[in-house]
Enzyme design. Structure first.
Site, PDB file in Angstrom:
ATOM      1  N   GLU A 157       9.912   1.172  10.747  1.00  0.00           N
ATOM      2  CA  GLU A 157      10.867   2.268  10.689  1.00  0.00           C
ATOM      3  C   GLU A 157      10.074   3.539  10.888  1.00  0.00           C
ATOM      4  O   GLU A 157       9.286   3.934  10.022  1.00  0.00           O
ATOM      5  CB  GLU A 157      11.619   2.269   9.360  1.00  0.00           C
ATOM      6  CG  GLU A 157      12.987   2.908   9.490  1.00  0.00           C
ATOM      7  CD  GLU A 157      13.153   4.148   8.671  1.00  0.00           C
ATOM      8  OE1 GLU A 157      12.242   5.009   8.716  1.00  0.00           O
ATOM      9  OE2 GLU A 157      14.179   4.269   7.994  1.00  0.00           O
ATOM     10  N   GLU A 212       9.027  15.772  15.805  1.00  0.00           N
ATOM     11  CA  GLU A 212       9.420  15.551  14.414  1.00  0.00           C
ATOM     12  C   GLU A 212       8.621  16.509  13.536  1.00  0.00           C
ATOM     13  O   GLU A 212       7.394  16.465  13.493  1.00  0.00           O
ATOM     14  CB  GLU A 212       9.159  14.103  13.989  1.00  0.00           C
ATOM     15  CG  GLU A 212       9.657  13.831  12.575  1.00  0.00           C
ATOM     16  CD  GLU A 212       9.460  12.395  12.141  1.00  0.00           C
ATOM     17  OE1 GLU A 212      10.330  11.861  11.445  1.00  0.00           O
ATOM     18  OE2 GLU A 212       8.421  11.806  12.506  1.00  0.00           O
ATOM     19  N   CYS A 220      13.026  10.628   6.884  1.00  0.00           N
ATOM     20  CA  CYS A 220      12.938  10.141   8.264  1.00  0.00           C
ATOM     21  C   CYS A 220      14.206  10.409   9.054  1.00  0.00           C
ATOM     22  O   CYS A 220      14.149  10.693  10.254  1.00  0.00           O
ATOM     23  CB  CYS A 220      12.584   8.657   8.280  1.00  0.00           C
ATOM     24  SG  CYS A 220      13.724   7.618   7.348  1.00  0.00           S
ATOM     25  N   LYS A 230       0.853  -1.184   0.000  1.00  0.00           N
ATOM     26  CA  LYS A 230       0.000   0.000   0.000  1.00  0.00           C
ATOM     27  C   LYS A 230       0.889   1.234   0.000  1.00  0.00           C
ATOM     28  O   LYS A 230       1.537   1.539   0.998  1.00  0.00           O
ATOM     29  CB  LYS A 230      -0.932   0.050   1.212  1.00  0.00           C
ATOM     30  CG  LYS A 230      -2.029   1.132   1.050  1.00  0.00           C
ATOM     31  CD  LYS A 230      -2.615   1.599   2.355  1.00  0.00           C
ATOM     32  CE  LYS A 230      -1.819   2.711   2.979  1.00  0.00           C
ATOM     33  NZ  LYS A 230      -1.841   3.997   2.204  1.00  0.00           N
ATOM     34  N   GLY A 278       6.894   4.976   8.510  1.00  0.00           N
ATOM     35  CA  GLY A 278       6.009   6.118   8.711  1.00  0.00           C
ATOM     36  C   GLY A 278       6.133   6.658  10.125  1.00  0.00           C
ATOM     37  O   GLY A 278       7.171   6.525  10.778  1.00  0.00           O
ATOM     38  N   SER A 279       5.063   7.240  10.594  1.00  0.00           N
ATOM     39  CA  SER A 279       5.096   7.926  11.881  1.00  0.00           C
ATOM     40  C   SER A 279       5.090   6.946  13.052  1.00  0.00           C
ATOM     41  O   SER A 279       4.628   5.801  12.939  1.00  0.00           O
ATOM     42  CB  SER A 279       3.899   8.869  12.009  1.00  0.00           C
ATOM     43  OG  SER A 279       2.709   8.130  12.211  1.00  0.00           O
TER      44      SER A 279
END
Length: 489
Positions: free
Chosen positions: A261, A392, A295, A185, A238-239
Site C-alpha cells: 500500500e 505526494e 496515505c 518492523k 509506505g512510500s
C-alpha cells in the site's frame, strides 16, 4: 474516557524489540526518538542487530510450527484473538498516552477512534478464522476436488509512522487469524506502542514467538526482514520508492508474494450541485486529518469553475480555524509533523509551488514554536504538471484547481502517477456513478471521505499506489496460500 498523564513518564522498557515472547534490548544502532509535539527526547531506541532480526524470523518460523497456531481449532484461535482485542480495549490508559506522546495523533483522536478501531480490526479478522477454509470444486462423480487455505508460515510486515497501532492491526489481524506468525518492523519514529501491543497479545494467549517486533531502519533491518529465508509473505505500507525496492527484494529472494500500500495524490472533486456545507467540511478534514500525514489524504481539490471562489473561501476559513498544539493538549485539533526532515520536505514543495506561480491563499509556512508544526495550507494558481500537484507531500497542503465540465474534471483527477483514492461531491446520482467508473483509483468515496469502521471493504491502490489489498476478505485470503486437492474415488 478522560486520561490525565505526564508526557515525561512513558515506560522506557518499551524501547526494545519483542522476540520470542519477551522484550530484548537491541544490539544495533541507537536512535534517539524525539517527541514531534515539542522536540524533546522521548527515549533512545536500541535497534536490533541483523543477527537479532534473523533470530526473530527463525523464532517465528519455529513457533508457528511447534505451537500449532496454524493447525489448532480455528475457533480456538479466534477466541484468543478476541481476548487480545478485549485487552486492547482495557489497556487504553497505557496505550493512548504512549501513542499520543510519540506520534502525530492527538490523544482525543486516539481514544475516540484509533484504539477502538485497532481492537475491532482484530475482532473482525478473528471471525474469518473458521469461516474461510476453501471451496469444493464441481468435479466428475469418480473424483472429489477441493481447495484448502493454509497459512504461509511467517509474514514479514513493515508498518508506517502515521497511525502506528491502526496500521499494525491492518497487518496483524488477517495474518494471525489465518494462522501465520508475524515479524513486524514499525517505523523507527514511532516504535513503542506496538511493543505494548505484543505484550498484550502474549498475555491474551497468543503463543510466544507468533508476534514479534524488530526495531530498526528500513534500509537494513527492513530490507533484511524482507529477504529473510523464513519469511514467505511480505506486507508493507509506505512510500512508492520503498515499495519498489521491497518488490525487487521479494523477487530476488523468493519470489515471495507481497501486499504493497503505497503513495497517493488523491483528488476530491466538488461539482456545483454539491451540498457545499458538507462538501467543504469533508474536503478540509480529509487534508488536515493527522496534519495531512495519511496515505489517502485528499490533497488535490478540483472544483467546478462556477463555485470555485466560494469553495476556496470556505475551505480557507476552515483551515484558519484549526488549533495546533501538542498531541496531549486539550483542544488541539491538529497535531505536529512527525519530524524535522518531513517538515523540511513539506516546506520545500510549498516554496517550489510559489516559484512555479502558485499563491498560498492561507498558510504556507512553519509555525515558529517548539515541535514541528506546519500551517494548514491552501495553494491556488498551479498548472496540472506543477510539483505540488504531482508530488505526494504528506502534510497539510491542499492544491486547488477548477474545471469546466466532467471530462476535464476526470482528466485532472487521473493526471498523476498515483491511484489510491478519490472523492466525489455531487447530488446527481448519475454523475456520481459516472465518476466512480471514470476515476482511476482503488477507492472512490461519494459525498464522504475516509474510513470509519468498514473493515469489510478492501483498500488498495492502482498505478503506482500499490499492489494487493488491505482489509476485507481480500486481506485475509492474501494471508493464505491455496492448495488444490483432487481425490480419485
Amino acid at each position: 474516557m478522560t486520561i490525565a498523564f505526564n508526557p515525561d513518564s512513558i515506560r522506557p522498557d518499551l524501547a526494545a524489540n519483542f522476540i520470542g515472547g519477551r522484550k530484548i534490548l537491541g544490539a544495533g544502532a541507537v536512535f534517539d526518538v524525539v517527541r514531534p509535539s515539542d522536540g524533546a527526547l522521548l527515549a533512545p531506541l536500541h535497534c536490533a542487530a541483523m543477527d537479532q532480526m534473523s533470530q526473530a524470523a527463525e523464532d517465528a518460523a519455529a513457533a508457528q510450527k511447534s505451537s500449532g497456531w496454524g493447525r489448532m481449532d480455528p475457533r480456538a484461535r479466534a477466541r484468543i484473538l478476541h481476548r487480545w482485542a478485549d485487552a486492547i480495549d482495557a489497556d487504553r490508559a497505557v496505550l493512548a498516552p504512549l501513542e499520543a506522546v510519540g506520534s502525530t495523533r492527538t490523544l482525543a483522536e486516539i481514544l475516540a477512534w484509533d484504539l477502538p478501531y485497532t481492537a475491532e480490526c482484530i475482532r473482525f479478522f478473528a471471525e474469518f478464522a473458521d469461516k474461510h477454509g476453501g471451496e469444493v470444486g464441481a468435479t466428475a462423480d469418480d473424483r472429489f476436488g477441493f481447495t484448502a487455505n493454509e497459512p504461509y508460515g511467517v509474514v514479514g510486515a513493515i508498518a508506517p509512522w502515521n497511525l502506528p497501532l491502526v496500521m499494525a492491526a491492518w497487518k496483524l489481524g488477517p495474518a494471525l487469524a489465518a494462522g501465520n506468525a508475524v515479524v513486524l518492523k514499525p517505523s523507527e519514529l514511532t516504535p513503542f506502542s506496538v511493543v505494548r501491543l505484543a505484550e498484550l497479545a502474549v498475555a491474551a494467549g497468543v503463543p510466544a514467538g507468533i508476534f514479534n517486533v524488530v526495531q530498526g531502519m528500513g534500509h537494513d533491518i527492513g530490507d533484511g526482514l524482507v529477504r529473510a529465508e523464513q519469511v514467505s509473505k511480505v506486507s508493507f505500507t509506505g512510500s512508492t520508492a520503498t515499495g519498489r525496492a521491497i518488490m525487487s527484494a521479494c523477487a530476488a529472494t523468493g519470489p515471495k508474494p507481497c501486499t504493497l500500500e503505497l503513495g497517493g495524490k488523491s483528488p476530491q472533486i466538488i461539482f456545483a450541485d454539491a451540498d457545499m456545507d458538507k462538501a467543504c467540511a469533508i474536503v478540509a478534514r480529509a487534508i488536515t486529518l493527522n496534519a495531512g500525514q495519511v496515505c489517502v489524504a485528499g490533497s488535490r481539490l478540483l472544483v467546478e469553475a462556477g463555485v470555485a471562489d466560494e469553495v476556496t473561501e470556505r475551505i480557507a476559513a476552515l483551515f484558519r480555524a484549526h488549533r495546533l498544539g501538542e498531541t496531549w493538549a486539550d483542544g488541539t485539533t491538529m497535531g505536529p509533523i512527525v519530524s524535522e526532515k518531513q517538515l523540511a520536505g513539506i516546506d520545500a514543495i510549498v516554496q517550489t509551488a510559489r516559484a512555479e506561480g502558485g499563491e498560498a491563499i492561507t498558510g504556507g509556512a512553519r509555525i515558529e514554536r517548539a515541535g514541528t508544526f506546519y500551517e494548514p495550507t491552501l495553494i491556488a494558481g498551479l498548472s496540472a504538471d506543477a510539483t505540488a500537484v504531482q508530488s505526494e507531500i504528506f502534510g497539510p497542503v491542499l492544491t486547488v484547481q477548477s474545471f469546466a465540465d466532467e471530462d476535464e474534471a476526470y482528466a485532472l483527477a487521473n493526471g498523476t502517477r498515483y491511484g489510491l483514492a478519490a472523492g466525489v461531491h455531487t447530488q446527481n446520482l448519475s454523475r456520481a456513478i459516472r465518476a466512480t467508473r471514470a476515476l482511476e483509483a482503488g477507492t472512490v468515496w461519494v459525498n464522504r471521505y475516509g474510513r470509519s469502521d468498514d473493515f469489510i471493504l478492501p483498500t488498495g491502490g492502482f498505478k503506482q499506489s500499490g499492489l494487493g489489498k488491505d482489509l476485507g476478505r481480500e486481506a485475509y485470503l492474501a494471508s493464505c496460500k491455496s492448495k488444490t486437492v483432487l481425490i480419485g474415488l
